[in-house]
Design a protein around this motif. Sequence first.
Motif, PDB file in Angstrom:
ATOM      1  N   VAL A 154       0.719  -1.290  -0.279  1.00 17.76           N
ATOM      2  CA  VAL A 154      -0.082  -0.069  -0.049  1.00 17.76           C
ATOM      3  C   VAL A 154       1.061   1.246   0.022  1.00 17.76           C
ATOM      4  O   VAL A 154       0.280   2.497   0.068  1.00 17.76           O
ATOM      5  N   THR A 155       2.002   1.138   0.147  1.00 16.00           N
ATOM      6  CA  THR A 155       3.221   2.300  -0.084  1.00 16.00           C
ATOM      7  C   THR A 155       3.924   2.335  -1.310  1.00 16.00           C
ATOM      8  O   THR A 155       3.968   1.333  -2.149  1.00 16.00           O
ATOM      9  N   LYS A 156       4.644   3.606  -1.582  1.00 10.04           N
ATOM     10  CA  LYS A 156       5.428   3.796  -2.721  1.00 10.04           C
ATOM     11  C   LYS A 156       6.787   3.378  -2.332  1.00 10.04           C
ATOM     12  O   LYS A 156       7.716   3.775  -3.149  1.00 10.04           O
ATOM     13  N   ARG A 157       6.971   2.592  -1.241  1.00  9.53           N
ATOM     14  CA  ARG A 157       8.346   2.530  -0.893  1.00  9.53           C
ATOM     15  C   ARG A 157       8.540   1.112  -0.338  1.00  9.53           C
ATOM     16  O   ARG A 157       9.250   0.799   0.801  1.00  9.53           O
ATOM     17  N   PRO A 158       8.218   0.041  -1.231  1.00  4.57           N
ATOM     18  CA  PRO A 158       8.592  -1.417  -0.734  1.00  4.57           C
ATOM     19  C   PRO A 158       9.723  -1.666  -0.497  1.00  4.57           C
ATOM     20  O   PRO A 158      10.189  -2.618   0.312  1.00  4.57           O
ATOM     21  N   GLU A 159      10.823  -0.894  -1.360  1.00  5.81           N
ATOM     22  CA  GLU A 159      12.066  -1.407  -1.016  1.00  5.81           C
ATOM     23  C   GLU A 159      12.720  -0.833   0.317  1.00  5.81           C
ATOM     24  O   GLU A 159      13.804  -1.206   0.812  1.00  5.81           O
ATOM     25  N   LYS A 160      11.962   0.172   1.069  1.00  2.41           N
ATOM     26  CA  LYS A 160      12.081   0.646   2.344  1.00  2.41           C
ATOM     27  C   LYS A 160      11.272   0.241   3.316  1.00  2.41           C
ATOM     28  O   LYS A 160      11.090   0.932   4.407  1.00  2.41           O
ATOM     29  N   PHE A 161      10.857  -1.002   3.154  1.00  2.94           N
ATOM     30  CA  PHE A 161       9.768  -1.538   4.183  1.00  2.94           C
ATOM     31  C   PHE A 161      10.382  -2.914   4.500  1.00  2.94           C
ATOM     32  O   PHE A 161      10.840  -3.833   3.737  1.00  2.94           O
ATOM     33  N   GLY A 162      10.494  -3.135   5.851  1.00  6.41           N
ATOM     34  CA  GLY A 162      10.842  -4.529   6.536  1.00  6.41           C
ATOM     35  C   GLY A 162      10.052  -4.936   7.785  1.00  6.41           C
ATOM     36  O   GLY A 162       9.171  -3.870   8.213  1.00  6.41           O
ATOM     37  N   GLY A 163      10.295  -6.049   8.316  1.00 13.15           N
ATOM     38  CA  GLY A 163       9.657  -6.113   9.487  1.00 13.15           C
ATOM     39  C   GLY A 163      10.803  -6.165  10.693  1.00 13.15           C
ATOM     40  O   GLY A 163      12.127  -6.551  10.309  1.00 13.15           O
ATOM     41  N   LEU A 164      10.378  -5.746  11.730  1.00 12.31           N
ATOM     42  CA  LEU A 164      11.145  -5.631  13.041  1.00 12.31           C
ATOM     43  C   LEU A 164      10.406  -6.304  14.134  1.00 12.31           C
ATOM     44  O   LEU A 164       9.608  -5.746  14.564  1.00 12.31           O
ATOM     45  N   HIS A 165      10.644  -7.696  14.318  1.00  8.53           N
ATOM     46  CA  HIS A 165       9.743  -8.335  15.272  1.00  8.53           C
ATOM     47  C   HIS A 165      10.540  -8.381  16.683  1.00  8.53           C
ATOM     48  O   HIS A 165      11.400  -9.506  16.646  1.00  8.53           O
ATOM     49  N   PHE A 166      10.097  -7.750  17.553  1.00 10.71           N
ATOM     50  CA  PHE A 166      10.766  -7.676  18.697  1.00 10.71           C
ATOM     51  C   PHE A 166       9.814  -8.555  19.813  1.00 10.71           C
ATOM     52  O   PHE A 166       8.736  -9.042  19.260  1.00 10.71           O
ATOM     53  N   PHE A 167      10.465  -8.905  20.795  1.00  5.79           N
ATOM     54  CA  PHE A 167       9.638 -10.037  21.659  1.00  5.79           C
ATOM     55  C   PHE A 167       9.398  -9.482  23.165  1.00  5.79           C
ATOM     56  O   PHE A 167      10.178  -8.223  23.546  1.00  5.79           O
ATOM     57  N   ASN A 168       8.420  -9.993  23.693  1.00  9.48           N
ATOM     58  CA  ASN A 168       7.894  -9.266  24.799  1.00  9.48           C
ATOM     59  C   ASN A 168       8.375 -10.128  26.240  1.00  9.48           C
ATOM     60  O   ASN A 168       8.330 -11.148  26.408  1.00  9.48           O
ATOM     61  N   PRO A 169       8.925  -9.457  27.243  1.00  9.80           N
ATOM     62  CA  PRO A 169       9.188  -7.850  27.561  1.00  9.80           C
ATOM     63  C   PRO A 169      10.322  -7.265  26.624  1.00  9.80           C
ATOM     64  O   PRO A 169      11.399  -7.811  26.797  1.00  9.80           O
ATOM     65  N   VAL A 170      10.048  -6.255  25.794  1.00 13.72           N
ATOM     66  CA  VAL A 170      11.039  -5.542  25.032  1.00 13.72           C
ATOM     67  C   VAL A 170      12.487  -5.533  25.703  1.00 13.72           C
ATOM     68  O   VAL A 170      13.286  -5.814  25.370  1.00 13.72           O
ATOM     69  N   PRO A 171      12.483  -4.972  26.881  1.00 13.30           N
ATOM     70  CA  PRO A 171      13.685  -4.359  27.624  1.00 13.30           C
ATOM     71  C   PRO A 171      14.554  -5.799  28.017  1.00 13.30           C
ATOM     72  O   PRO A 171      15.738  -5.718  28.024  1.00 13.30           O
TER      73      PRO A 171
END
Length: 308
Positions: A154-171
Amino acid sequence: MSFATNVLSRGLATTAWRMAALNHITVIGGGSMGSGIAQVSAQAGYKVTMVDQNDEILNKSCAIINKSLQRVVKKKFADDPSKGEAYISDIMSKISTTTDSSKAVSNTDLVIEAIIENMGIKKKLFSELDKVAKESTIFASNTSSLSISEMAKVTKRPEKFGGLHFFNPVPMMKLVEVVRTSNTNDNTFDTLFDYCKKLGKVPVNCKDTPGFIVNRLLVPYMMEAVRMVERGDASPKDIDTGMKLGAGYPMGPIELADYVGLDVCKFILDGWHEEFPDHPLFVPSPLLNKFVDEGKLGRKTGEGFYKY
Ligand SMILES: CCCCCCCC(=O)CC(=O)SCCNC(=O)CCNC(=O)[C@H](O)C(C)(C)COP(=O)(O)OP(=O)(O)OC[C@H]1O[C@@H](n2cnc3c(N)ncnc32)[C@H](O)[C@@H]1OP(=O)(O)O
Ligand SMILES: NC(=O)C1=CN([C@@H]2O[C@H](COP(=O)(O)OP(=O)(O)OC[C@H]3O[C@@H](n4cnc5c(N)ncnc54)[C@H](O)[C@@H]3O)[C@@H](O)[C@H]2O)C=CC1
């Protein structure tokens, strides 16, 4: 310049060329995950703006961060507790809050989305942000289960798009899954990977497949535990004791479901059921649905499978 220095500096220059400079980060969603991501980013020295739907939620997000930092400084300044308050003020001063996501992303380098696990709502957000963010801004989603490529479309920047999947609790949790789609370019991927390292996390490289690495394995395991409770095969407490003492997990699967949030568990399950309707693993869970209908979302509401 010696050969070694020359090679080293050229190596660094090449790596630097492949990475965008990140100064300001915007985190959309100040819930369990967004507040943690904002906190660890500020602790790593980044300026952060945290966005949520209203000021009441944002005040709660700041209170969560403050409480977590209190735990951090207990260890960090064990020898000199007087330094703790100054450290907390310094970190909090790096985090600003707003309800205006368009304004927040107009001059930011990285947007990390951590809102509700719903493809339609995430797409709507990204399509709006795409219109107002700088061309160079990188977009990332913290989704647990949804397709990153689908969001990027849905964006015009698919090359500048990725996933950052953090885990809970993040700290506390060291892992971040960095998700690369077939369109994510090297610069974006390397920038995201390097950002995770700067947070002191351990990034792993993931393809954009359902559940990436961890949730591909964790969701079936946790859901089978929920089904055991539904069938009356074992109590939540016995299942949790079993997996802690018999398999060495820090939390049992039912405790973990309460910790993650039963609404988040339901959204993940429902999303995959919609995508893979014939897969028996993802059939909706009457028990999970009942808890969510009753507003018993686990730890965050004081009750789920357990009372807190
Ligand atoms: C149905 C499908 C569902 C799928 C869901 C998928 C969701 C996702 O997309 C992916 C996920 O995140 S899944 C969740 C992953 N997280 C886990 O598995 C956590 C498991 N639990 C633990 O590691 C520990 O119990 C834990 C570290 C949490 C707590 O440790 P303890 O149990 O030993 O308890 P404490 O003694 O309270 O804490 C230990 C030390 O940690 C510090 N601490 C805990 N929380 C903190 C926080 N939020 N901020 C800062 N510090 C924190 C605490 O202070 C303590 O420190 P010490 O006193 O020095 O030991
Ligand atoms: N809870 C967990 O253990 C984990 C969750 N995730 C993922 O992270 C994301 C967030 O999850 P949680 O933090 O647990 O949820 P949460 O329910 O604690 O927080 C979500 C926040 O987003 C806000 N929000 C919703 N729509 C918004 C919008 N359009 N603009 C701004 N803010 C909006 C809500 O007000 C809420 O404060 C989901 O995609 C989830 O799957 C990923 C890893 C672990």
